[in-house]
Design an enzyme around this catalytic site. Structure first.
Site, PDB file in Angstrom:
ATOM      1  N   HIS A  37       0.492   4.609   4.892  1.00 41.13           N
ATOM      2  CA  HIS A  37       0.357   5.005   3.394  1.00 41.13           C
ATOM      3  C   HIS A  37       0.865   6.835   3.225  1.00 41.13           C
ATOM      4  CE1 HIS A  37      -3.561   2.627   3.486  1.00 41.13           C
ATOM      5  NE2 HIS A  37      -2.975   1.219   3.275  1.00 41.13           N
TER       6      HIS A  37
ATOM      7  N   SER B  88       0.264  -1.196  -0.036  1.00 38.38           N
ATOM      8  CA  SER B  88      -0.360  -0.397  -0.114  1.00 38.38           C
ATOM      9  C   SER B  88       1.460   0.646   0.066  1.00 38.38           C
ATOM     10  CB  SER B  88      -0.998  -0.162   1.302  1.00 38.38           C
ATOM     11  OG  SER B  88      -1.792  -1.423   1.210  1.00 38.38           O
TER      12      SER B  88
END
Length: 300
Positions: free
Chosen positions: A247, A201
């Site tokens: 993230h 991610s």
């Protein structure tokens, strides 16, 4: 193409043969070096045919096409790097399904007590976890997402990876992906070293950020990527169990590298494109060493 007339019957003139295949008769010559060549060795030229050696020599003087950012345009339209990254993640996921130990030994972990009662993690001499974790994903029974974790990440990589790879060139794309993944791992290590995390991610968010920056620079449609990014940021902070550090770290790293790629002055472009990833990697190494020294201070 130049040819020799067929020798008259009964002539003692030896039949010419291919210079690369002496046993093959031929009357065709290379228009560049004038050597005899058989059909296997012929390459179409503007006029007649050339041998493989002359074609290879001529290609050395042909300048490779460049992308809009100055990278070498791939010889093939196939996004080799993107597909390779997807393949690696899938193979690693199959290894995870075969053994939990793959996750335990290679997931991102700053410092924690392992199963055997000893300290494990980046701070305990395992810095490779910063890198390997970006190729791991939650198993079907793991966490809130399970198998959808790898499915979404691989879909995102497949959707935007080829276009970025085409625009950036292969080595810039590799640097962007890897450093974005490392950026997520490093931020997690700095902020919450006791937390574990897996997933591509961070790297994917880095691609999102780069896609937006480069799209804005060259007048592309950035609305869809903004929508996708906003939705994923909402999920990041709204759903428990998601590493926002991974993230955000990946997003910031990818966006900053894209700024260096897209806005570097033409005369210094190559230098900046090389320096930006190197400086980023050095900065990450310094931050990790400082945090490690802090975590291990006073430990015998």
């Amino acid at each position: 193409m130049s040819t020799d007339p067929n020798p008259s019957p009964g002539s003692d003139t030896p039949v010419p043969t291919c210079y690369r295949h002496p046993g093959r008769e031929t009357y065709v010559r290379c228009t560049r070096c004038d050597r005899y060549i058989c059909p296997e060795c012929m390459r179409d030229a503007a006029v007649g045919h050339q041998c493989v050696e002359c074609v290879a020599e001529g290609n050395k003087n042909v300048r490779r096409a460049r992308t809009v950012l100055g990278g070498r345009a791939p010889e093939s339209a196939t996004p080799v790097v993107t597909y390779s990254l997807i393949g690696i993640c899938v193979l690693v996921y199959l290894a995870e399904l075969a053994s939990w130990k793959v996750v335990e030994d290679f997931m991102m972990l700053g410092v924690a007590v392992g199963r055997e009662g000893r300290l494990v993690g980046v701070a305990e001499g395992e810095p490779y976890r910063l890198f390997t974790s970006m190729f791991l994903h939650q198993r079907p029974s793991g966490g809130s997402f399970g198998i959808t974790h790898i499915l979404f990440n691989m879909w995102a990589l497949w959707a935007i990876g080829p276009e970025l790879e085409r625009v950036l060139g292969r080595w810039r794309f590799v640097a962007l992906y890897v450093l974005s993944g490392l950026g997520g791992s490093v931020l997690l290590y700095l902020v919450e070293p006791g937390s574990a995390a897996v997933g591509a991610s961070g790297a994917i968010f880095g691609l999102f950020g780069a896609f937006f920056i480069i799209g804005r620079k060259f007048g592309g449609q950035v609305g869809p990527i903004v929508f996708l990014l906003v939705i994923n940021l909402v999920i990041t902070f709204a759903v428990p169990g998601i590493s926002w550090q991974g993230h955000i770290g990946g997003l910031v790293t990818g966006a900053l590298l894209a700024v260096a790629y897209a806005y570097a002055p033409a005369k210094q472009r190559q230098l900046i494109h090389i320096a930006a990833p190197v400086v980023t990697l050095v900065l990450f190494a310094i931050l990790v060493m400082v945090k490690t020294a802090d975590l291990t201070a006073g430990v015998a």
